[in-house]
Write a protein that holds these residues in place. Structure first.
Motif, PDB file in Angstrom:
ATOM      1  N   ARG A  33       0.838  -1.204   0.000  1.00  0.00           N
ATOM      2  CA  ARG A  33       0.000   0.000   0.000  1.00  0.00           C
ATOM      3  C   ARG A  33       0.868   1.247   0.000  1.00  0.00           C
ATOM      4  O   ARG A  33       1.966   1.254   0.546  1.00  0.00           O
ATOM      5  N   THR A  34       0.377   2.288  -0.609  1.00  0.00           N
ATOM      6  CA  THR A  34       1.070   3.569  -0.635  1.00  0.00           C
ATOM      7  C   THR A  34       0.741   4.330   0.633  1.00  0.00           C
ATOM      8  O   THR A  34      -0.429   4.468   0.999  1.00  0.00           O
ATOM      9  N   ASP A  35       1.767   4.812   1.294  1.00  0.00           N
ATOM     10  CA  ASP A  35       1.618   5.660   2.478  1.00  0.00           C
ATOM     11  C   ASP A  35       2.476   6.888   2.242  1.00  0.00           C
ATOM     12  O   ASP A  35       3.704   6.787   2.189  1.00  0.00           O
ATOM     13  N   ALA A  36       1.854   8.042   2.095  1.00  0.00           N
ATOM     14  CA  ALA A  36       2.580   9.279   1.785  1.00  0.00           C
ATOM     15  C   ALA A  36       3.536   9.682   2.910  1.00  0.00           C
ATOM     16  O   ALA A  36       4.400  10.524   2.703  1.00  0.00           O
ATOM     17  N   ARG A  37       3.414   9.067   4.082  1.00  0.00           N
ATOM     18  CA  ARG A  37       4.282   9.402   5.211  1.00  0.00           C
ATOM     19  C   ARG A  37       5.495   8.479   5.319  1.00  0.00           C
ATOM     20  O   ARG A  37       6.311   8.661   6.215  1.00  0.00           O
ATOM     21  N   ILE A  38       5.638   7.522   4.402  1.00  0.00           N
ATOM     22  CA  ILE A  38       6.749   6.564   4.484  1.00  0.00           C
ATOM     23  C   ILE A  38       8.083   7.285   4.305  1.00  0.00           C
ATOM     24  O   ILE A  38       8.187   8.235   3.533  1.00  0.00           O
ATOM     25  N   THR A  39       9.085   6.835   5.043  1.00  0.00           N
ATOM     26  CA  THR A  39      10.413   7.424   4.905  1.00  0.00           C
ATOM     27  C   THR A  39      11.255   6.568   3.952  1.00  0.00           C
ATOM     28  O   THR A  39      10.924   5.426   3.664  1.00  0.00           O
ATOM     29  N   ALA A  40      12.349   7.138   3.488  1.00  0.00           N
ATOM     30  CA  ALA A  40      13.248   6.411   2.583  1.00  0.00           C
ATOM     31  C   ALA A  40      13.763   5.139   3.234  1.00  0.00           C
ATOM     32  O   ALA A  40      13.846   4.091   2.587  1.00  0.00           O
ATOM     33  N   ASP A  41      14.079   5.209   4.515  1.00  0.00           N
ATOM     34  CA  ASP A  41      14.601   4.031   5.206  1.00  0.00           C
ATOM     35  C   ASP A  41      13.533   2.954   5.364  1.00  0.00           C
ATOM     36  O   ASP A  41      13.819   1.766   5.197  1.00  0.00           O
ATOM     37  N   GLU A  42      12.304   3.351   5.674  1.00  0.00           N
ATOM     38  CA  GLU A  42      11.214   2.375   5.770  1.00  0.00           C
ATOM     39  C   GLU A  42      10.951   1.725   4.417  1.00  0.00           C
ATOM     40  O   GLU A  42      10.732   0.516   4.326  1.00  0.00           O
ATOM     41  N   LEU A  43      10.974   2.533   3.371  1.00  0.00           N
ATOM     42  CA  LEU A  43      10.755   2.029   2.028  1.00  0.00           C
ATOM     43  C   LEU A  43      11.851   1.031   1.652  1.00  0.00           C
ATOM     44  O   LEU A  43      11.574  -0.058   1.134  1.00  0.00           O
ATOM     45  N   ALA A  44      13.106   1.367   1.950  1.00  0.00           N
ATOM     46  CA  ALA A  44      14.230   0.477   1.635  1.00  0.00           C
ATOM     47  C   ALA A  44      14.108  -0.841   2.393  1.00  0.00           C
ATOM     48  O   ALA A  44      14.336  -1.909   1.825  1.00  0.00           O
ATOM     49  N   LEU A  45      13.751  -0.771   3.662  1.00  0.00           N
ATOM     50  CA  LEU A  45      13.618  -1.979   4.475  1.00  0.00           C
ATOM     51  C   LEU A  45      12.516  -2.885   3.934  1.00  0.00           C
ATOM     52  O   LEU A  45      12.696  -4.099   3.809  1.00  0.00           O
ATOM     53  N   THR A  46      11.401  -2.290   3.556  1.00  0.00           N
ATOM     54  CA  THR A  46      10.281  -3.064   3.012  1.00  0.00           C
ATOM     55  C   THR A  46      10.649  -3.687   1.669  1.00  0.00           C
ATOM     56  O   THR A  46      10.403  -4.870   1.429  1.00  0.00           O
ATOM     57  N   VAL A  47      11.249  -2.898   0.789  1.00  0.00           N
ATOM     58  CA  VAL A  47      11.637  -3.399  -0.533  1.00  0.00           C
ATOM     59  C   VAL A  47      12.651  -4.535  -0.384  1.00  0.00           C
ATOM     60  O   VAL A  47      12.511  -5.588  -0.999  1.00  0.00           O
ATOM     61  N   LEU A  71       7.642  10.300  -3.929  1.00  0.00           N
ATOM     62  CA  LEU A  71       8.686  10.498  -4.931  1.00  0.00           C
ATOM     63  C   LEU A  71       9.953  11.037  -4.279  1.00  0.00           C
ATOM     64  O   LEU A  71      11.059  10.580  -4.557  1.00  0.00           O
ATOM     65  N   ARG A  72       9.792  11.986  -3.380  1.00  0.00           N
ATOM     66  CA  ARG A  72      10.936  12.564  -2.668  1.00  0.00           C
ATOM     67  C   ARG A  72      11.683  11.465  -1.889  1.00  0.00           C
ATOM     68  O   ARG A  72      12.901  11.346  -1.967  1.00  0.00           O
ATOM     69  N   GLU A  73      10.945  10.640  -1.157  1.00  0.00           N
ATOM     70  CA  GLU A  73      11.560   9.569  -0.372  1.00  0.00           C
ATOM     71  C   GLU A  73      12.112   8.453  -1.262  1.00  0.00           C
ATOM     72  O   GLU A  73      13.139   7.851  -0.953  1.00  0.00           O
ATOM     73  N   LEU A  74      11.441   8.204  -2.384  1.00  0.00           N
ATOM     74  CA  LEU A  74      11.908   7.209  -3.346  1.00  0.00           C
ATOM     75  C   LEU A  74      13.268   7.616  -3.905  1.00  0.00           C
ATOM     76  O   LEU A  74      14.174   6.793  -4.019  1.00  0.00           O
ATOM     77  N   ARG A  75      13.414   8.892  -4.227  1.00  0.00           N
ATOM     78  CA  ARG A  75      14.708   9.395  -4.720  1.00  0.00           C
ATOM     79  C   ARG A  75      15.812   9.185  -3.683  1.00  0.00           C
ATOM     80  O   ARG A  75      16.916   8.761  -4.015  1.00  0.00           O
ATOM     81  N   VAL A  76      15.509   9.512  -2.449  1.00  0.00           N
ATOM     82  CA  VAL A  76      16.495   9.340  -1.378  1.00  0.00           C
ATOM     83  C   VAL A  76      16.846   7.864  -1.207  1.00  0.00           C
ATOM     84  O   VAL A  76      18.019   7.494  -1.111  1.00  0.00           O
ATOM     85  N   MET A  77      15.827   7.008  -1.186  1.00  0.00           N
ATOM     86  CA  MET A  77      16.039   5.575  -1.019  1.00  0.00           C
ATOM     87  C   MET A  77      16.916   5.009  -2.129  1.00  0.00           C
ATOM     88  O   MET A  77      17.880   4.294  -1.866  1.00  0.00           O
ATOM     89  N   ILE A  78      16.606   5.357  -3.361  1.00  0.00           N
ATOM     90  CA  ILE A  78      17.384   4.842  -4.492  1.00  0.00           C
ATOM     91  C   ILE A  78      18.824   5.360  -4.430  1.00  0.00           C
ATOM     92  O   ILE A  78      19.772   4.606  -4.630  1.00  0.00           O
ATOM     93  N   GLY A  79      18.983   6.645  -4.141  1.00  0.00           N
ATOM     94  CA  GLY A  79      20.326   7.216  -4.052  1.00  0.00           C
ATOM     95  C   GLY A  79      21.161   6.627  -2.929  1.00  0.00           C
ATOM     96  O   GLY A  79      22.368   6.430  -3.057  1.00  0.00           O
ATOM     97  N   ARG A  80      20.520   6.321  -1.816  1.00  0.00           N
ATOM     98  CA  ARG A  80      21.228   5.821  -0.639  1.00  0.00           C
ATOM     99  C   ARG A  80      21.492   4.317  -0.700  1.00  0.00           C
ATOM    100  O   ARG A  80      22.578   3.859  -0.356  1.00  0.00           O
TER     101      ARG A  80
END
Length: 103
Positions: A33-47, A71-80
């Motif tokens: 599910r999409t959660d607009a409050r997700i952080t880059a680190d949470e997104l990375a951990l889930t992925v 999108l902002r957090e996705l950019r950070v996650m991918i870059g990091r």
């Protein structure tokens, strides 16, 4: 393998492709599910958790998002977390070679 990430208003869909061009095959796909409050680190951990044994096999990342906050957090996650692989974030102005047949 190419990791494709499609962030929509309701779901984030992930696909892991193996091969190149017309020979590429979808090996696995996931939906969360999409959660607009997700952080880059949470997104990375889930992925990474979803990718499981394939997490270290990612050789490229392609992503897009219709949700600006994600999108902002996705950019950070991918870059990091995917510094070592080629990446593209599809957004207005990016030349994909796919024709848009609507105004």
């Amino acid at each position: 393998m190419l990791l494709c990430v499609d962030v929509g208003n309701t779901n984030i869909v992930l696909g892991l492709y193996e091969g190149r061009g017309a020979d590429a095959k979808l090996r696995r796909d996931w939906r969360m599910r999409t959660d607009a409050r997700i952080t880059a680190d949470e997104l990375a951990l889930t992925v990474r958790g979803l990718l499981g044994q394939h997490a270290d096999d990612v050789t490229g990342v392609s992503a897009l998002s219709t949700v600006p906050a994600v999108l902002r957090e996705l950019r950070v996650m991918i870059g990091r977390y995917y510094q070592h692989v080629p990446k593209v974030i599809v957004e207005p102005g990016v030349k994909t070679g796919v024709p848009l047949l609507i105004d």
